[in-house]
Design an enzyme around this catalytic site. Structure first.
Site, PDB file in Angstrom:
ATOM      1  N   GLY A 119      -9.056   5.564  -5.544  1.00  0.00           N
ATOM      2  CA  GLY A 119      -7.805   4.874  -6.019  1.00  0.00           C
ATOM      3  C   GLY A 119      -6.887   5.366  -5.283  1.00  0.00           C
ATOM      4  N   TYR A 172      -7.485   4.676 -14.809  1.00  0.00           N
ATOM      5  CA  TYR A 172      -7.622   5.594 -16.566  1.00  0.00           C
ATOM      6  C   TYR A 172      -7.085   4.452 -17.003  1.00  0.00           C
ATOM      7  CZ  TYR A 172      -7.863  10.465 -14.776  1.00  0.00           C
ATOM      8  OH  TYR A 172      -8.351  11.773 -13.588  1.00  0.00           O
ATOM      9  N   ASN A 179      -5.897  12.937 -10.043  1.00  0.00           N
ATOM     10  CA  ASN A 179      -7.048  14.323 -11.480  1.00  0.00           C
ATOM     11  C   ASN A 179      -6.313  15.309 -11.632  1.00  0.00           C
ATOM     12  OD1 ASN A 179      -9.202  15.709  -9.648  1.00  0.00           O
ATOM     13  ND2 ASN A 179      -9.633  13.298  -9.222  1.00  0.00           N
ATOM     14  N   ASP A 206       0.752  -1.385  -0.540  1.00  0.00           N
ATOM     15  CA  ASP A 206       0.269  -0.165  -0.403  1.00  0.00           C
ATOM     16  C   ASP A 206       1.294   1.741   0.477  1.00  0.00           C
ATOM     17  OD1 ASP A 206      -1.496   2.124   0.854  1.00  0.00           O
ATOM     18  OD2 ASP A 206      -3.146   0.650   1.909  1.00  0.00           O
ATOM     19  N   ILE A 207       0.841   2.151  -1.170  1.00  0.00           N
ATOM     20  CA  ILE A 207       2.331   3.206  -0.943  1.00  0.00           C
ATOM     21  C   ILE A 207       1.662   4.010   0.049  1.00  0.00           C
ATOM     22  CG2 ILE A 207      -0.128   5.028  -2.393  1.00  0.00           C
ATOM     23  CD1 ILE A 207       3.126   4.954  -3.685  1.00  0.00           C
ATOM     24  N   ASP A 260      -5.241   7.673  -4.801  1.00  0.00           N
ATOM     25  CA  ASP A 260      -5.735   9.368  -4.540  1.00  0.00           C
ATOM     26  C   ASP A 260      -6.597   9.856  -3.288  1.00  0.00           C
ATOM     27  OD1 ASP A 260      -5.796  12.204  -4.615  1.00  0.00           O
ATOM     28  OD2 ASP A 260      -7.450  11.981  -6.733  1.00  0.00           O
ATOM     29  N   SER A 315      -1.880   5.351 -13.683  1.00  0.00           N
ATOM     30  CA  SER A 315      -3.244   5.498 -15.031  1.00  0.00           C
ATOM     31  C   SER A 315      -3.555   4.007 -14.943  1.00  0.00           C
ATOM     32  CB  SER A 315      -2.451   5.649 -16.477  1.00  0.00           C
ATOM     33  OG  SER A 315      -2.136   7.655 -16.423  1.00  0.00           O
TER      34      SER A 315
HETATM   35  N1  AR6 Z   1      -0.955   1.921  -2.562  1.00  0.00           N
HETATM   36  C1  AR6 Z   1      -0.633   1.586  -3.955  1.00  0.00           C
HETATM   37  N2  AR6 Z   1      -1.242   1.255  -5.058  1.00  0.00           N
HETATM   38  C2  AR6 Z   1      -2.851   1.434  -4.988  1.00  0.00           C
HETATM   39  C3  AR6 Z   1      -3.858   1.513  -4.010  1.00  0.00           C
HETATM   40  C4  AR6 Z   1      -2.611   1.990  -3.025  1.00  0.00           C
HETATM   41  N3  AR6 Z   1      -3.374   2.336  -1.664  1.00  0.00           N
HETATM   42  N4  AR6 Z   1      -4.473   2.084  -4.343  1.00  0.00           N
HETATM   43  C5  AR6 Z   1      -5.162   1.806  -5.287  1.00  0.00           C
HETATM   44  N5  AR6 Z   1      -3.555   1.319  -6.323  1.00  0.00           N
HETATM   45  P1  AR6 Z   1      -5.728   4.545  -9.889  1.00  0.00           P
HETATM   46  P2  AR6 Z   1      -5.546   6.152 -12.048  1.00  0.00           P
HETATM   47  C6  AR6 Z   1      -3.613   0.766  -7.581  1.00  0.00           C
HETATM   48  O1  AR6 Z   1      -7.658   5.017  -9.926  1.00  0.00           O
HETATM   49  O2  AR6 Z   1      -5.684   4.939 -13.061  1.00  0.00           O
HETATM   50  C7  AR6 Z   1      -9.013   8.391  -8.866  1.00  0.00           C
HETATM   51  O3  AR6 Z   1     -10.592   8.650  -8.905  1.00  0.00           O
HETATM   52  C8  AR6 Z   1      -4.535   0.752  -7.972  1.00  0.00           C
HETATM   53  O4  AR6 Z   1      -4.924  -1.014  -7.743  1.00  0.00           O
HETATM   54  O5  AR6 Z   1      -5.633   5.456  -7.899  1.00  0.00           O
HETATM   55  O6  AR6 Z   1      -4.032   6.930 -12.350  1.00  0.00           O
HETATM   56  C9  AR6 Z   1      -8.240   9.510  -8.960  1.00  0.00           C
HETATM   57  O7  AR6 Z   1      -8.285  11.099  -8.598  1.00  0.00           O
HETATM   58  C10 AR6 Z   1      -4.069   1.498  -9.898  1.00  0.00           C
HETATM   59  O8  AR6 Z   1      -3.205   0.057 -10.009  1.00  0.00           O
HETATM   60  O9  AR6 Z   1      -5.054   5.608 -11.055  1.00  0.00           O
HETATM   61  C11 AR6 Z   1      -8.064   9.883 -10.832  1.00  0.00           C
HETATM   62  O10 AR6 Z   1      -9.426  10.448 -10.841  1.00  0.00           O
HETATM   63  C12 AR6 Z   1      -2.682   1.800  -9.662  1.00  0.00           C
HETATM   64  O11 AR6 Z   1      -2.326   1.940  -7.929  1.00  0.00           O
HETATM   65  C13 AR6 Z   1      -7.865   8.507 -11.268  1.00  0.00           C
HETATM   66  O12 AR6 Z   1      -8.689   7.995 -10.195  1.00  0.00           O
HETATM   67  C14 AR6 Z   1      -3.639   3.436  -9.669  1.00  0.00           C
HETATM   68  O13 AR6 Z   1      -4.881   3.641  -9.556  1.00  0.00           O
HETATM   69  C15 AR6 Z   1      -6.995   8.322 -11.469  1.00  0.00           C
HETATM   70  O14 AR6 Z   1      -7.000   7.035 -11.907  1.00  0.00           O
END
Ligand code: AR6
Length: 176
Positions: A37, A131, A29, A15-16, A39, A127
């Site tokens: 996610g 995304y 975003n 978990d980041i 964020d 992404s």
């Molecule tokens: N730690 C590490 N990785 C994670 C975690 C975590 N706690 N949670 C999710 N992931 P995403 P995007 C992974 O959707 O595609 C948001 O609503 C997840 O499984 O977080 O760039 C923003 O506000 C995936 O592999 O980012 C934007 O609107 C990766 O992190 C939009 O989502 C990225 O998923 C950005 O979308």
């Protein structure tokens, strides 16, 4: 510092928001006002001071939002880090090649971290979630972008949340 050959790059599962590093990168975003996610997790765990600083950025230099491919730093609030570096990945498109924007997210985040004097940074798979960027390709782009960045920091950690993403990133970073 800053020399591509001096960075230690690791790929880990986790978990980041739990990474003890100087800078944690947020897959944000353009609004900078939060989301799901990574964020959502960063704002939840880091507390309200991150959003307060994001709102100030929106009231100032980033009135139109943070452009795709750009990066900007705020406090990390209660996270075990000094800064959160917010970057906006491109939404995946099957008809338009947006790789250069994804490359820019990694390069700009590293530039901001370098300018802050960060010694370590943790990246998520930008992404590759909401995304919709296919994870194998997201991993290849990330590996290329991090290795070819002009400015880097001594420790670079890529943190993957699930097994599929972890294996894809492990493979991509194992390629010479
Ligand atoms: N730690 C590490 N990785 C994670 C975690 C975590 N706690 N949670 C999710 N992931 P995403 P995007 C992974 O959707 O595609 C948001 O609503 C997840 O499984 O977080 O760039 C923003 O506000 C995936 O592999 O980012 C934007 O609107 C990766 O992190 C939009 O989502 C990225 O998923 C950005 O979308």
């Amino acid at each position: 510092m800053g020399s591509p050959n001096l960075s230690r790059i690791s790929v880990v599962r986790g978990d980041i928001t739990e990474q003890s590093v100087d800078a944690i990168v947020n897959a944000a975003n353009s609004s900078l006002l939060g989301g799901g996610g990574v964020d959502g997790a960063i704002h939840r765990r880091g507390g309200p001071s991150i959003l307060e600083e994001c709102k100030k950025l929106r009231a100032g230099h980033y009135g139109g939002g943070l452009p795709v491919g750009a990066a900007v730093a705020t406090t990390a609030g209660r996270l075990p880090a000094r800064w959160v570096i917010h970057t906006v990945g491109p939404v995946y498109s099957a008809t338009e090649d947006r790789r250069s924007l994804l490359v820019s997210c990694y390069g700009e985040s590293l530039r901001v971290a370098h300018e802050l004097g960060a010694e370590s940074i943790a990246f998520p798979a930008i992404s590759a979630g909401t995304y919709r960027w296919p994870v194998e390709d997201a991993a290849r782009v990330a590996a290329w972008a991090i290795r070819s960045a002009q400015l880097r920091v001594p420790e670079i950690r890529v943190v993957l949340y699930n097994d599929v993403a972890f294996r894809a990133f492990e493979r991509a970073f194992a390629q010479p």
